[in-house]
Design a protein around this motif. Sequence first.
Motif, short mmCIF file in Angstrom:
data_model
loop_
_atom_site.label_atom_id
_atom_site.label_comp_id
_atom_site.label_asym_id
_atom_site.label_seq_id
_atom_site.Cartn_x
_atom_site.Cartn_y
_atom_site.Cartn_z
N VAL A 117 0.83 -1.21 0.00
CA VAL A 117 0.00 0.00 0.00
C VAL A 117 0.86 1.25 0.00
CG1 VAL A 117 -1.62 1.36 1.40
CG2 VAL A 117 -2.00 -1.10 1.08
N LEU A 118 1.88 1.29 0.88
CA LEU A 118 2.64 2.52 1.08
C LEU A 118 3.71 2.76 0.02
CD1 LEU A 118 3.01 2.31 4.96
CD2 LEU A 118 1.55 3.89 3.66
N MET A 119 4.25 1.68 -0.55
CA MET A 119 5.35 1.84 -1.51
C MET A 119 4.89 1.89 -2.95
SD MET A 119 8.16 -0.67 0.31
CE MET A 119 9.60 -0.17 -0.63
N VAL A 120 3.84 1.12 -3.30
CA VAL A 120 3.42 1.05 -4.71
C VAL A 120 1.92 1.27 -4.90
CG1 VAL A 120 5.36 -0.43 -5.35
CG2 VAL A 120 3.20 -1.49 -4.68
N SER A 121 1.26 1.85 -3.89
CA SER A 121 -0.18 2.16 -3.99
C SER A 121 -1.01 0.94 -4.37
CB SER A 121 -0.43 3.30 -4.99
OG SER A 121 0.19 4.48 -4.58
N GLY A 122 -0.76 -0.18 -3.73
CA GLY A 122 -1.46 -1.42 -4.06
C GLY A 122 -2.91 -1.40 -3.59
N ASN A 123 -3.82 -1.04 -4.48
CA ASN A 123 -5.23 -0.99 -4.12
C ASN A 123 -5.78 -2.37 -3.78
OD1 ASN A 123 -5.22 1.78 -4.56
ND2 ASN A 123 -5.84 1.58 -6.69
N ASP A 124 -5.24 -3.41 -4.44
CA ASP A 124 -5.66 -4.77 -4.10
C ASP A 124 -5.22 -5.13 -2.68
OD1 ASP A 124 -2.99 -4.69 -4.95
OD2 ASP A 124 -3.13 -6.46 -6.22
N ALA A 125 -4.03 -4.68 -2.28
CA ALA A 125 -3.56 -4.92 -0.92
C ALA A 125 -4.42 -4.18 0.10
CB ALA A 125 -2.10 -4.51 -0.78
N ALA A 126 -4.87 -2.96 -0.25
CA ALA A 126 -5.75 -2.21 0.64
C ALA A 126 -7.06 -2.96 0.85
CB ALA A 126 -6.01 -0.81 0.07
N ASN A 127 -7.60 -3.54 -0.22
CA ASN A 127 -8.83 -4.32 -0.09
C ASN A 127 -8.63 -5.52 0.82
OD1 ASN A 127 -10.25 -2.65 -1.76
ND2 ASN A 127 -10.38 -4.07 -3.48
N MET A 128 -7.51 -6.21 0.68
CA MET A 128 -7.25 -7.39 1.51
C MET A 128 -7.09 -7.00 2.97
SD MET A 128 -4.54 -10.45 0.95
CE MET A 128 -4.38 -11.73 2.20
N LEU A 129 -6.39 -5.91 3.23
CA LEU A 129 -6.25 -5.44 4.61
C LEU A 129 -7.61 -5.09 5.21
CD1 LEU A 129 -3.03 -3.28 4.28
CD2 LEU A 129 -3.30 -5.29 5.75
N ALA A 130 -8.48 -4.49 4.39
CA ALA A 130 -9.83 -4.17 4.87
C ALA A 130 -10.57 -5.44 5.28
CB ALA A 130 -10.60 -3.41 3.80
N ASP A 131 -10.45 -6.48 4.49
CA ASP A 131 -11.09 -7.75 4.86
C ASP A 131 -10.50 -8.32 6.15
OD1 ASP A 131 -12.93 -7.75 2.86
OD2 ASP A 131 -12.02 -9.36 1.69
N MET A 132 -9.20 -8.16 6.33
CA MET A 132 -8.56 -8.64 7.56
C MET A 132 -9.06 -7.86 8.78
SD MET A 132 -4.69 -9.26 6.09
CE MET A 132 -3.94 -9.79 7.65
N LEU A 133 -9.55 -6.63 8.56
CA LEU A 133 -10.10 -5.82 9.65
C LEU A 133 -11.58 -6.08 9.89
CD1 LEU A 133 -8.35 -2.42 8.86
CD2 LEU A 133 -7.95 -3.86 10.85
N GLY A 134 -12.20 -6.92 9.05
CA GLY A 134 -13.62 -7.23 9.23
C GLY A 134 -14.50 -6.83 8.09
N GLY A 135 -13.91 -6.42 6.96
CA GLY A 135 -14.69 -6.03 5.79
C GLY A 135 -14.54 -4.55 5.48
N GLN A 136 -14.91 -4.20 4.25
CA GLN A 136 -14.68 -2.83 3.80
C GLN A 136 -15.44 -1.80 4.63
OE1 GLN A 136 -14.22 -1.87 -0.21
NE2 GLN A 136 -13.18 -3.77 -0.74
N ARG A 137 -16.71 -2.06 4.97
CA ARG A 137 -17.47 -1.08 5.76
C ARG A 137 -16.85 -0.87 7.13
NH1 ARG A 137 -23.90 -2.07 4.72
NH2 ARG A 137 -23.82 -1.41 2.57
N VAL A 138 -16.47 -1.96 7.78
CA VAL A 138 -15.85 -1.88 9.10
C VAL A 138 -14.53 -1.11 9.01
CG1 VAL A 138 -14.77 -3.25 10.94
CG2 VAL A 138 -16.95 -3.98 9.95
#
Length: 199
Positions: free
Chosen positions: A45-66
């Motif tokens: 996310v921080l080095m190459v703006s990985g939007n797919d990585a941001a989505n995966m991290l959101a799921d690890m936090l409980g989903g995009q809304r959470v």
Amino acid sequence: AMTVLDHLRPDNFARANTSHTKVECSCVGLRPGQAYTTAQLLAAVLMVSGNDAANMLADMLGGQRVAVAAMNRKAVLVGARSTKASSPSGLDGPGWESITTPHDLAVIMRAALRYPLIAQIMRSPTAPFPGKTLHNQNELLTRYPGDLGGKTGYTNLARKTYVGAAERGGRRLVVVQMYGTGDLYGQAIRLLDYGFSQP
């Protein structure tokens, strides 16, 4: 990144799935079924703006809304009261826009640099990642002595953006650029030089 580290350990891991890759790219190239750690995804996310990585991290936090709700609470906590995230990556979509201000990006950057892992990732030129090596997109790491890290961005509404920090003579400055054109790095260098020249 701050929200992630408030809730997950750097060595937590999960496996990517196809839903993580269904996003407007800039992407790091997650492979469904591959396991990734929190730290690896943050580097993406921080080095190459990985939007797919941001989505995966959101799921690890409980989903995009959470995740987005937690991001917005964190923004208020650090003093970014005019910021509203609408997606984990900051991308806009039909009927929803992520909003922020130069002031808010500066206070977010200042708060983020207090997290040792975020500061380490932002000043690293490269990072290992499953199947590849990530290369930091922040050109000021090599172009500006005293650079502490930075983050590029682009959306159709915000255009080219950049937030970065540097230190000289015991002083730290943050530079924020929004709706930019041309060489934002060269402009950032001139802004930082101007700031450091002031008493």
